[in-house]
Design a protein around this motif. Structure first.
Motif, PDB file in Angstrom:
ATOM      1  N   ILE A 297     -10.626   6.420   2.188  1.00 20.46           N
ATOM      2  CA  ILE A 297      -9.251   5.945   2.090  1.00 20.46           C
ATOM      3  C   ILE A 297      -8.391   6.973   2.800  1.00 20.46           C
ATOM      4  CG2 ILE A 297      -7.315   5.508   0.537  1.00 20.46           C
ATOM      5  CD1 ILE A 297      -9.374   4.482  -1.496  1.00 20.46           C
TER       6      ILE A 297
ATOM      7  N   TYR B  88      -1.390   4.081   2.129  1.00 21.24           N
ATOM      8  CA  TYR B  88      -2.858   4.110   2.102  1.00 21.24           C
ATOM      9  C   TYR B  88      -3.456   3.015   2.984  1.00 21.24           C
ATOM     10  CZ  TYR B  88      -2.105   6.956  -2.096  1.00 21.24           C
ATOM     11  OH  TYR B  88      -1.704   7.929  -2.982  1.00 21.24           O
ATOM     12  N   TRP B  89      -4.544   3.372   3.677  1.00 24.96           N
ATOM     13  CA  TRP B  89      -5.347   2.418   4.432  1.00 24.96           C
ATOM     14  C   TRP B  89      -6.832   2.649   4.119  1.00 24.96           C
ATOM     15  CZ3 TRP B  89      -1.835   5.724   6.702  1.00 24.96           C
ATOM     16  CH2 TRP B  89      -0.743   5.179   7.384  1.00 24.96           C
ATOM     17  N   LEU B  90      -7.649   1.657   4.443  1.00 25.26           N
ATOM     18  CA  LEU B  90      -9.082   1.906   4.548  1.00 25.26           C
ATOM     19  C   LEU B  90      -9.314   2.627   5.865  1.00 25.26           C
ATOM     20  CD1 LEU B  90     -10.520  -1.514   3.341  1.00 25.26           C
ATOM     21  CD2 LEU B  90     -10.390   0.629   2.075  1.00 25.26           C
TER      22      LEU B  90
ATOM     23  N   ASN C 158       0.807  -1.221   0.000  1.00 17.89           N
ATOM     24  CA  ASN C 158       0.000   0.000   0.000  1.00 17.89           C
ATOM     25  C   ASN C 158       0.840   1.272   0.000  1.00 17.89           C
ATOM     26  OD1 ASN C 158      -2.062  -1.826   0.224  1.00 17.89           O
ATOM     27  ND2 ASN C 158      -3.099  -0.800   1.896  1.00 17.89           N
TER      28      ASN C 158
ATOM     29  N   THR D 242      -7.471  12.366   3.183  1.00 12.82           N
ATOM     30  CA  THR D 242      -8.410  11.314   2.802  1.00 12.82           C
ATOM     31  C   THR D 242      -8.759  11.386   1.319  1.00 12.82           C
ATOM     32  OG1 THR D 242     -10.317  12.683   3.403  1.00 12.82           O
ATOM     33  CG2 THR D 242      -9.452  11.186   5.092  1.00 12.82           C
TER      34      THR D 242
ATOM     35  N   ALA E 247      -7.634  -0.390  -6.392  1.00 14.71           N
ATOM     36  CA  ALA E 247      -8.552  -1.001  -5.425  1.00 14.71           C
ATOM     37  C   ALA E 247      -9.142  -2.246  -6.067  1.00 14.71           C
ATOM     38  CB  ALA E 247      -9.652  -0.027  -5.032  1.00 14.71           C
TER      39      ALA E 247
ATOM     40  N   LEU F 142      -6.528  -2.436  -1.170  1.00 10.95           N
ATOM     41  CA  LEU F 142      -5.761  -1.399  -1.853  1.00 10.95           C
ATOM     42  C   LEU F 142      -4.424  -1.978  -2.292  1.00 10.95           C
ATOM     43  CD1 LEU F 142      -6.474   1.533   0.636  1.00 10.95           C
ATOM     44  CD2 LEU F 142      -7.689   1.001  -1.493  1.00 10.95           C
TER      45      LEU F 142
ATOM     46  N   LEU G 206     -13.849   6.479  -1.625  1.00 17.57           N
ATOM     47  CA  LEU G 206     -13.782   5.121  -2.134  1.00 17.57           C
ATOM     48  C   LEU G 206     -14.243   5.090  -3.589  1.00 17.57           C
ATOM     49  CD1 LEU G 206     -15.338   3.273   0.927  1.00 17.57           C
ATOM     50  CD2 LEU G 206     -12.939   3.274   0.261  1.00 17.57           C
TER      51      LEU G 206
END
Length: 407
Positions: A258, A245-247, A238, A270, A295, A286, A273
Motif C-alpha cells: 500500500i 492511499y493506493w495499491l 482513499n 509504504t 481494506a 481501500l 497488505l
C-alpha cells in the motif's frame, strides 16, 4: 428571519444567531448572504466554515452523489451525476441530475476522488482535472500539467509522444490550509523505424513522473517519484487524516504494497497488505472506515460474493465478514449504519443490510461498471477565491430535475 428590526439589527444575541446559522444547510446560508454584510462576511470566515462543517460532520449529515452513465455503445456514453435523497422514507430517490460538459468526451469520463472537507476532485486520463464543491456549486478547472516531454525523443524518426495521467490523489494539508492533488504521469514515446517500416509502430521508451498541485498557488510542480508504482482507480474515498492511499507494486522487488502520500510532508511511504498477495490471488479496495484505513476484500466467484473488511490501527485486524450476498457485481460504499451500497448483476443500485440480510433494490440503474458513490458532508470551503460564493465556471455545470435522466 424573525428577530430583525427595521434597522436590520436583531433582538437575538449575536452569539446565539451564529450558533443557529452554523447548523443550517449551505443552501440556506447562500440565500442569507444578502440579509446583511456581517452575515455575508461571516460565511467566508475560516472559523465559521470549520465550525459549520464540523457540526454537520458530528451529526453525520451525509449527502449522496452517484456517478453513472447510460448508453449501449461506447461512442455514445453519457456520464452524469445523480444527487440522491437521504431523507427518511425516500429510499434514495434521485433529486437532481448534474451533467458536466467539461468531461463530456466518453473516453475522458471523470473519475472522482474525495470528498475532502466537502470538495471533490474530478479527473480523466488526459490532462483534464477540476475541483468541485457540490454544496456551493463552485467548479474550478485546474491548470495544465507542468510535466515536459523528454528531450531524448527528438532523435527518433517519425516519433510521437503522448502522456497518460493516472492514479490521482486528493487531500488537505492542515499545516498550510491548502488542498493538494498528486498524480502519476507516464510519458510514452515511439514511432516507425525508417529502416524497417513494415514493423509498424514501436514503443521506444517510457518515462514516469509525479506532479503535485497546490490550490494556494494554483500551479503544479514535479516531485520525486517513489520506488513503488501506484496502480488502479480507487472506487472509494482513499484520503484519510492527511494521507492518500493506493495499491502499489515495487519497481525492484515486484512485491505488492500500500503506497501512501503525506499531504503535509509531501513524501511517499509504504504499508504492508492485510494478507500476502500473489498475482491473481485476490483483489482489494481501500477506503476510509470511521477515520481509519480499511481494506475491503471480496471473496467468491461470479455474482455470489462475500466481503471481508480489514482495518489498520497499528496492525491489520479483520473487522467483520459480510457473508455471501446473491446477485452482486461489486461493492460501492458503506452507509451510516453499516449498510452497504452494491451494484447488482443487473447493474442496478441496491442497499444491503448485514443485520437483517435484506437486499433492497433502489430502482436506479447504469451501464455496467460505471457507478461510483460519493458520500459527503456539506461545506462552505471556497475553491475559486471569490468573495460572492459563485463560480466563474458555472457553464460547466448543467442541473436538471429527476425527469431529465432515466433512473
Amino acid at each position: 428571519m424573525q428577530g430583525l428590526s427595521k434597522t436590520g439589527r436583531s433582538d437575538v444575541p449575536e452569539v446565539l444567531v451564529f450558533e443557529i446559522l452554523h447548523r443550517l444547510p449551505v443552501k440556506s446560508l447562500t440565500r442569507f448572504r444578502c440579509v446583511c454584510k456581517p452575515w455575508s462576511s461571516s460565511f467566508q470566515n475560516p472559523l465559521f466554515i470549520t465550525k459549520h462543517h464540523n457540526h454537520h460532520l458530528r451529526n453525520n449529515n451525509l449527502n449522496l452523489l452517484l456517478k453513472r452513465c447510460h448508453g449501449n455503445d461506447r461512442r455514445y456514453y453519457t456520464y452524469y451525476f445523480s444527487q440522491l435523497s437521504t431523507e427518511k422514507g425516500h429510499n434514495f430517490s434521485v433529486k437532481q441530475t448534474v451533467h458536466l460538459p467539461f468531461f463530456e468526451n466518453f473516453l475522458s469520463h471523470p473519475q472522482v476522488d474525495g470528498p475532502c472537507n466537502g470538495i471533490l476532485c474530478l479527473h480523466d486520463l488526459d490532462d483534464k482535472a477540476a475541483l468541485w464543491n457540490p454544496s456551493t456549486r463552485e467548479f474550478k478547472t485546474l491548470p495544465q500539467s507542468s510535466i515536459q516531454c523528454p528531450p531524448s525523443a527528438s532523435y527518433i524518426p517519425y516519433y510521437s509522444v503522448y502522456t497518460d495521467f493516472d492514479c490521482r490523489g486528493f487531500g488537505y494539508d492542515s499545516q498550510t490550509d491548502d488542498y493538494k492533488v498528486v498524480r502519476f504521469a507516464t510519458i510514452y514515446f515511439g514511432g516507425y523505424d525508417e529502416h524497417d517500416p513494415g514493423q509498424g509502430y514501436v514503443e521506444f521508451d517510457r518515462n514516469e513522473k509525479v506532479e503535485l498541485y497546490s490550490l494556494r498557488s494554483d500551479s503544479w510542480k514535479e516531485i520525486s517519484f517513489p520506488e513503488v508504482s501506484a496502480y488502479g482507480d480507487p472506487l472509494f474515498n482513499n484520503y484519510i487524516n492527511g494521507f492518500y492511499y493506493w495499491l502499489g507494486s515495487g519497481y525492484y522487488d515486484y512485491e505488492n504494497y500500500i503506497l501512501l502520500f503525506d499531504m503535509v510532508k509531501e513524501k511517499f511511504s509504504t504499508l504492508p497488505l492485510p494478507l500476502p498477495m500473489t498475482s491473481g490471488s485476490y483483489y482489494l479496495d481501500l477506503l476510509d472506515f470511521n477515520g481509519l484505513l480499511g481494506a475491503l476484500l471480496p471473496q467468491g466467484e461470479g455474482t455470489e460474493k462475500s466481503f471481508d473488511l480489514w482495518v489498520m490501527n497499528g496492525l491489520w485486524t479483520k473487522q467483520f465478514t459480510i457473508d455471501f450476498v446473491p446477485g452482486v457485481e461489486r461493492a460501492l460504499g458503506f452507509w451510516k449504519n453499516g449498510e452497504l451500497f452494491l451494484e447488482s448483476s443487473d447493474h442496478e443500485l441496491v442497499l444491503f443490510d448485514p443485520s437483517t440480510r435484506e437486499l433492497k433494490n433502489l430502482g436506479i440503474h447504469a451501464h455496467m461498471g460505471t457507478m461510483q458513490i460519493s458520500a459527503y458532508v456539506e461545506s462552505l470551503v471556497p475553491i475559486n477565491g471569490r468573495s460572492d460564493g459563485r463560480s466563474k465556471y458555472e457553464e460547466h455545470i448543467i442541473r436538471r430535475p429527476p425527469g431529465g435522466a432515466s433512473n
